[in-house]
Design an enzyme around this catalytic site. Structure first.
Site, PDB file in Angstrom:
ATOM      1  N   THR A   1     -10.764  19.045  -6.057  1.00 47.88           N
ATOM      2  CA  THR A   1      -9.663  19.616  -5.277  1.00 47.88           C
ATOM      3  C   THR A   1      -8.523  20.116  -6.169  1.00 47.88           C
TER       4      THR A   1
ATOM      5  N   LEU B   1      -8.009  18.223   6.190  1.00 47.68           N
ATOM      6  CA  LEU B   1      -7.882  16.970   6.956  1.00 47.68           C
ATOM      7  C   LEU B   1      -8.779  15.883   6.359  1.00 47.68           C
TER       8      LEU B   1
ATOM      9  N   ILE C   1      -9.738  24.180   0.254  1.00 45.25           N
ATOM     10  CA  ILE C   1      -9.236  25.163  -0.724  1.00 45.25           C
ATOM     11  C   ILE C   1     -10.277  25.540  -1.777  1.00 45.25           C
TER      12      ILE C   1
ATOM     13  N   THR D   1       3.651  17.137 -10.113  1.00 47.73           N
ATOM     14  CA  THR D   1       4.195  15.789 -10.246  1.00 47.73           C
ATOM     15  C   THR D   1       4.754  15.544 -11.648  1.00 47.73           C
ATOM     16  N   ASP D   2       5.674  14.583 -11.741  1.00 51.25           N
ATOM     17  CA  ASP D   2       6.198  14.201 -13.065  1.00 51.25           C
ATOM     18  C   ASP D   2       5.156  13.428 -13.873  1.00 51.25           C
ATOM     19  N   GLU D   3       4.065  12.985 -13.214  1.00 49.30           N
ATOM     20  CA  GLU D   3       3.088  12.145 -13.916  1.00 49.30           C
ATOM     21  C   GLU D   3       2.355  12.908 -15.020  1.00 49.30           C
TER      22      GLU D   3
ATOM     23  N   TYR E   1      -5.819  11.188 -12.038  1.00 48.99           N
ATOM     24  CA  TYR E   1      -4.949  11.971 -11.146  1.00 48.99           C
ATOM     25  C   TYR E   1      -4.030  12.886 -11.952  1.00 48.99           C
ATOM     26  N   SER E   2      -3.276  12.294 -12.894  1.00 47.05           N
ATOM     27  CA  SER E   2      -2.303  13.125 -13.614  1.00 47.05           C
ATOM     28  C   SER E   2      -3.006  14.139 -14.512  1.00 47.05           C
ATOM     29  N   ALA E   3      -4.203  13.788 -15.029  1.00 51.47           N
ATOM     30  CA  ALA E   3      -4.953  14.762 -15.848  1.00 51.47           C
ATOM     31  C   ALA E   3      -5.360  15.960 -15.000  1.00 51.47           C
TER      32      ALA E   3
ATOM     33  N   LYS F   1      -3.807  17.020 -12.267  1.00 55.90           N
ATOM     34  CA  LYS F   1      -2.598  17.791 -11.926  1.00 55.90           C
ATOM     35  C   LYS F   1      -2.135  18.598 -13.148  1.00 55.90           C
TER      36      LYS F   1
ATOM     37  N   ARG G   1      -3.075  -2.315 -12.569  1.00 53.61           N
ATOM     38  CA  ARG G   1      -3.815  -1.049 -12.509  1.00 53.61           C
ATOM     39  C   ARG G   1      -4.261  -0.673 -13.924  1.00 53.61           C
TER      40      ARG G   1
ATOM     41  N   TYR H   1      -8.196  -4.228  -2.758  1.00 55.78           N
ATOM     42  CA  TYR H   1      -7.353  -5.419  -2.885  1.00 55.78           C
ATOM     43  C   TYR H   1      -8.085  -6.743  -2.697  1.00 55.78           C
TER      44      TYR H   1
ATOM     45  N   LEU I   1       2.777   2.508  -2.509  1.00 58.16           N
ATOM     46  CA  LEU I   1       3.506   1.230  -2.567  1.00 58.16           C
ATOM     47  C   LEU I   1       4.431   0.954  -1.366  1.00 58.16           C
TER      48      LEU I   1
HETATM   49  P1  NAD Z   1      -1.192  13.639   0.508  1.00 57.07           P
HETATM   50  O1  NAD Z   1      -2.371  12.956  -0.114  1.00 57.07           O
HETATM   51  O2  NAD Z   1      -0.350  12.903   1.479  1.00 57.07           O
HETATM   52  O3  NAD Z   1      -1.666  14.978   1.231  1.00 57.07           O
HETATM   53  C1  NAD Z   1      -2.600  15.857   0.680  1.00 57.07           C
HETATM   54  C2  NAD Z   1      -3.039  16.832   1.757  1.00 57.07           C
HETATM   55  O4  NAD Z   1      -3.973  17.754   1.170  1.00 57.07           O
HETATM   56  C3  NAD Z   1      -3.764  16.165   2.944  1.00 57.07           C
HETATM   57  O5  NAD Z   1      -3.296  16.719   4.152  1.00 57.07           O
HETATM   58  C4  NAD Z   1      -5.221  16.513   2.704  1.00 57.07           C
HETATM   59  O6  NAD Z   1      -5.961  16.598   3.918  1.00 57.07           O
HETATM   60  C5  NAD Z   1      -5.100  17.856   2.019  1.00 57.07           C
HETATM   61  N1  NAD Z   1      -6.263  18.154   1.165  1.00 57.07           N
HETATM   62  C6  NAD Z   1      -6.840  17.348   0.239  1.00 57.07           C
HETATM   63  N2  NAD Z   1      -7.899  17.956  -0.337  1.00 57.07           N
HETATM   64  C7  NAD Z   1      -7.976  19.190   0.237  1.00 57.07           C
HETATM   65  C8  NAD Z   1      -8.840  20.291   0.051  1.00 57.07           C
HETATM   66  N3  NAD Z   1      -9.856  20.248  -0.839  1.00 57.07           N
HETATM   67  N4  NAD Z   1      -8.625  21.403   0.790  1.00 57.07           N
HETATM   68  C9  NAD Z   1      -7.617  21.462   1.691  1.00 57.07           C
HETATM   69  N5  NAD Z   1      -6.773  20.439   1.918  1.00 57.07           N
HETATM   70  C10 NAD Z   1      -6.948  19.318   1.186  1.00 57.07           C
HETATM   71  O7  NAD Z   1      -0.337  14.159  -0.735  1.00 57.07           O
HETATM   72  P2  NAD Z   1       1.250  14.278  -0.876  1.00 57.07           P
HETATM   73  O8  NAD Z   1       1.794  12.971  -1.312  1.00 57.07           O
HETATM   74  O9  NAD Z   1       1.815  14.952   0.291  1.00 57.07           O
HETATM   75  O10 NAD Z   1       1.335  15.259  -2.142  1.00 57.07           O
HETATM   76  C11 NAD Z   1       1.387  16.675  -1.961  1.00 57.07           C
HETATM   77  C12 NAD Z   1       1.524  17.335  -3.309  1.00 57.07           C
HETATM   78  O11 NAD Z   1       2.716  16.875  -3.951  1.00 57.07           O
HETATM   79  C13 NAD Z   1       0.378  16.998  -4.269  1.00 57.07           C
HETATM   80  O12 NAD Z   1       0.078  18.145  -5.014  1.00 57.07           O
HETATM   81  C14 NAD Z   1       0.942  15.918  -5.164  1.00 57.07           C
HETATM   82  O13 NAD Z   1       0.339  15.969  -6.437  1.00 57.07           O
HETATM   83  C15 NAD Z   1       2.404  16.334  -5.223  1.00 57.07           C
HETATM   84  N6  NAD Z   1       3.376  15.250  -5.478  1.00 57.07           N
HETATM   85  C16 NAD Z   1       3.345  14.104  -4.722  1.00 57.07           C
HETATM   86  C17 NAD Z   1       4.302  13.115  -4.959  1.00 57.07           C
HETATM   87  C18 NAD Z   1       4.340  11.857  -4.131  1.00 57.07           C
HETATM   88  O14 NAD Z   1       5.135  10.950  -4.451  1.00 57.07           O
HETATM   89  N7  NAD Z   1       3.573  11.749  -3.054  1.00 57.07           N
HETATM   90  C19 NAD Z   1       5.267  13.287  -5.960  1.00 57.07           C
HETATM   91  C20 NAD Z   1       5.253  14.469  -6.703  1.00 57.07           C
HETATM   92  C21 NAD Z   1       4.315  15.451  -6.449  1.00 57.07           C
HETATM   93  P1  TYD Z   2       2.123   4.452  -6.021  1.00 58.71           P
HETATM   94  O1  TYD Z   2       2.880   4.411  -4.739  1.00 58.71           O
HETATM   95  O2  TYD Z   2       0.632   4.372  -5.980  1.00 58.71           O
HETATM   96  O3  TYD Z   2       2.591   5.759  -6.804  1.00 58.71           O
HETATM   97  P2  TYD Z   2       2.296   6.213  -8.355  1.00 58.71           P
HETATM   98  O4  TYD Z   2       1.211   5.405  -8.912  1.00 58.71           O
HETATM   99  O5  TYD Z   2       1.895   7.636  -8.173  1.00 58.71           O
HETATM  100  O6  TYD Z   2       3.596   6.031  -9.075  1.00 58.71           O
HETATM  101  O7  TYD Z   2       2.626   3.257  -6.942  1.00 58.71           O
HETATM  102  C1  TYD Z   2       4.006   3.104  -7.262  1.00 58.71           C
HETATM  103  C2  TYD Z   2       4.131   1.935  -8.213  1.00 58.71           C
HETATM  104  O8  TYD Z   2       3.780   0.734  -7.512  1.00 58.71           O
HETATM  105  C3  TYD Z   2       3.173   2.008  -9.400  1.00 58.71           C
HETATM  106  O9  TYD Z   2       3.820   1.448 -10.544  1.00 58.71           O
HETATM  107  C4  TYD Z   2       1.991   1.129  -8.989  1.00 58.71           C
HETATM  108  C5  TYD Z   2       2.658   0.071  -8.133  1.00 58.71           C
HETATM  109  N1  TYD Z   2       1.833  -0.479  -7.011  1.00 58.71           N
HETATM  110  C6  TYD Z   2       1.742  -1.860  -6.842  1.00 58.71           C
HETATM  111  O10 TYD Z   2       2.332  -2.659  -7.598  1.00 58.71           O
HETATM  112  N2  TYD Z   2       0.987  -2.332  -5.795  1.00 58.71           N
HETATM  113  C7  TYD Z   2       0.337  -1.502  -4.935  1.00 58.71           C
HETATM  114  O11 TYD Z   2      -0.357  -2.007  -4.008  1.00 58.71           O
HETATM  115  C8  TYD Z   2       0.450  -0.095  -5.118  1.00 58.71           C
HETATM  116  C9  TYD Z   2      -0.255   0.858  -4.197  1.00 58.71           C
HETATM  117  C10 TYD Z   2       1.220   0.377  -6.171  1.00 58.71           C
END
Ligand code: NAD
Ligand code: TYD
Length: 355
Positions: free
Chosen positions: A106, A41, A66, A136-138, A161-163, A165, A292, A352, A201
């Site tokens: 984490t 949480l 975890i 993730t695809d990143e 982040y992507s590094a 993952k 960014r 911001y 976004l």
């Molecule tokens: P999120 O940030 O919404 O949720 C992450 C959850 O993990 C939260 O509930 C947080 O409390 C919990 N958490 C964080 N650190 C923790 C720890 N040390 N121990 C236990 N719980 C912990 O993330 P999300 O967007 O739901 O992403 C979930 C997974 O999917 C991630 O692995 C992310 O890399 C992957 N993913 C996300 C997206 C996306 O677009 N959001 C796309 C592809 C893959």
């Molecule tokens: P985001 O939702 O952070 O996902 P990711 O970076 O994992 O792809 O961002 C999606 C795209 O939007 C990314 O190209 C960054 C851009 N972005 C903005 O232009 N403004 C914003 O305030 C945010 C959060 C993201």
């Protein structure tokens, strides 16, 4: 993996965005499975995301981290998990730029701790066990105008982040090759939908449009992402969990590429109509801000392996998914107001206003 197995599944990060949809799907679709949700949480985890299933008899929540190896050992011993669905992560690129170590902790140390606990508990017999890692695809890096990410694309992560993952994916594969731990990995494109934390976004822009606040677009808004409705992602994980091959990686994507600026214009158009504002009102809020650091240009997934081998396809067109998403936020303003109170204001100011 067969449907008749009486799984006891450890879902990590089940109170987050994707984790909550996945937990809901598994708790409701498989009443004979026992689901234990372990979540620390953090700011991103919210038990309100699971309100509708919190009293289900096959669901149990544990607040914990975890990286806490003693807790993991205790939970594996107590619940005798047969599978892990690992969603817990630090997930926001912008936060990884300001605090990369939290992501190492984490995503790398946490994932490795879970792998060790699973191996230790399962090592006498890996039959019908599964460690499923959600990624993730990143990890594949950044594309130019053409081309796609395939399962075979070399890893080239470019943000902390992507590094982190990518590193976690490598550890998962290392445990498969070295110890024979039964693993699966899926790498998905950008998700959107209900319960998405408004630092990302789409939900950030929905919240700002509701409050007539500027819509911050990084750089020129020309970066491209491939968007998938979150329930389609959860469905894909379900299919891979039950029918995917051990040791394999599956790409999941929407075949749905949008330039950020075009996406925001579509969002503005739909929101003007839903909020009964004159066409063009919300677009006036668009505000181009500093880019960014290391901003990846384009992500695009080739998900044909998943379609050919397991028959999965996205179910929603983007315009329809976006409309459903906006409706959810407009109907759940209390959820939105709760998550943007407290620490969110400080995050928003640092990200911001002061930049
Ligand atoms: P999120 O940030 O919404 O949720 C992450 C959850 O993990 C939260 O509930 C947080 O409390 C919990 N958490 C964080 N650190 C923790 C720890 N040390 N121990 C236990 N719980 C912990 O993330 P999300 O967007 O739901 O992403 C979930 C997974 O999917 C991630 O692995 C992310 O890399 C992957 N993913 C996300 C997206 C996306 O677009 N959001 C796309 C592809 C893959
Ligand atoms: P985001 O939702 O952070 O996902 P990711 O970076 O994992 O792809 O961002 C999606 C795209 O939007 C990314 O190209 C960054 C851009 N972005 C903005 O232009 N403004 C914003 O305030 C945010 C959060 C993201």
């Amino acid at each position: 993996m067969h449907f008749f197995i009486m799984h006891t599944i450890l879902i990590t990060g089940g109170a987050g965005f994707i984790g909550s949809h996945l937990t809901r799907l598994f708790v409701t679709k498989y009443p004979h499975y026992k689901i234990v949700n372990l979540d620390a949480l953090t700011y991103a985890g919210n038990l309100a995301n699971l309100k509708d299933i919190e009293s289900a008899s096959n669901y149990h929540f544990i607040k914990g981290d975890i990286t806490d190896t003693e807790l993991l050992q205790q939970l594996f011993t107590q619940h005798r998990f047969t599978a892990v669905l690992h969603c817990a992560a630090e997930s926001h690129v912008d936060r990884s730029i300001t605090d990369p170590l939290a992501f190492v902790r984490t995503n790398v140390v946490g994932t490795s701790s879970l792998l060790l606990a699973a191996r230790e508990f399962w090592k006498a017999d890996f039959t019908d066990k599964l460690f499923y890692h959600i990624s993730t695809d990143e990890v594949y890096g950044s594309l130019g105008e053409t081309g796609y990410f395939y399962e075979t694309t070399p890893y080239d992560p470019r943000s902390p982040y992507s590094a982190s993952k990518a590193s976690s994916d490598h550890f998962v594969r290392a445990f498969y090759h070295t110890y024979g731990l039964p693993v699966k990995i899926s790498n998905c494109s950008n998700n959107y939908g209900p319960f998405h934390f408004p630092e990302k976004l789409i939900p950030l822009s929905i919240n700002n449009i509701i409050h007539n606040k500027p819509l911050p677009i990084y750089g020129k808004g020309e970066n491209i992402r491939d968007w998938l409705y979150v329930e389609d992602h959860a469905r894909a994980i379900d299919v891979i969990f039950h029918n995917g091959k051990i040791g394999e990686t599956y790409n999941i994507g929407g075949h749905n590429e949008w330039k950020n600026i075009d996406l925001i214009k579509e969002l503005c158009k739909q929101m003007d109509s839903k909020l009964n504002r004159a066409p063009g009102t919300s677009e006036k809020l668009i505000s181009f801000v500093k880019d960014r650091a290391g901003h990846d240009m384009r992500y695009a997934i080739d998900a044909s392996k998943l379609k050919t081998e397991l028959g999965w396809e996205p179910s929603l067109q983007f315009e329809e998914g976006l409309s459903k998403t906006i409706d959810w936020y407009l109907n759940n303003k209390e959820w939105l107001n709760n998550v943007v109170s407290g620490n969110y204001a400080k995050y928003y100011e640092d990200q911001y206003v002061k930049r």
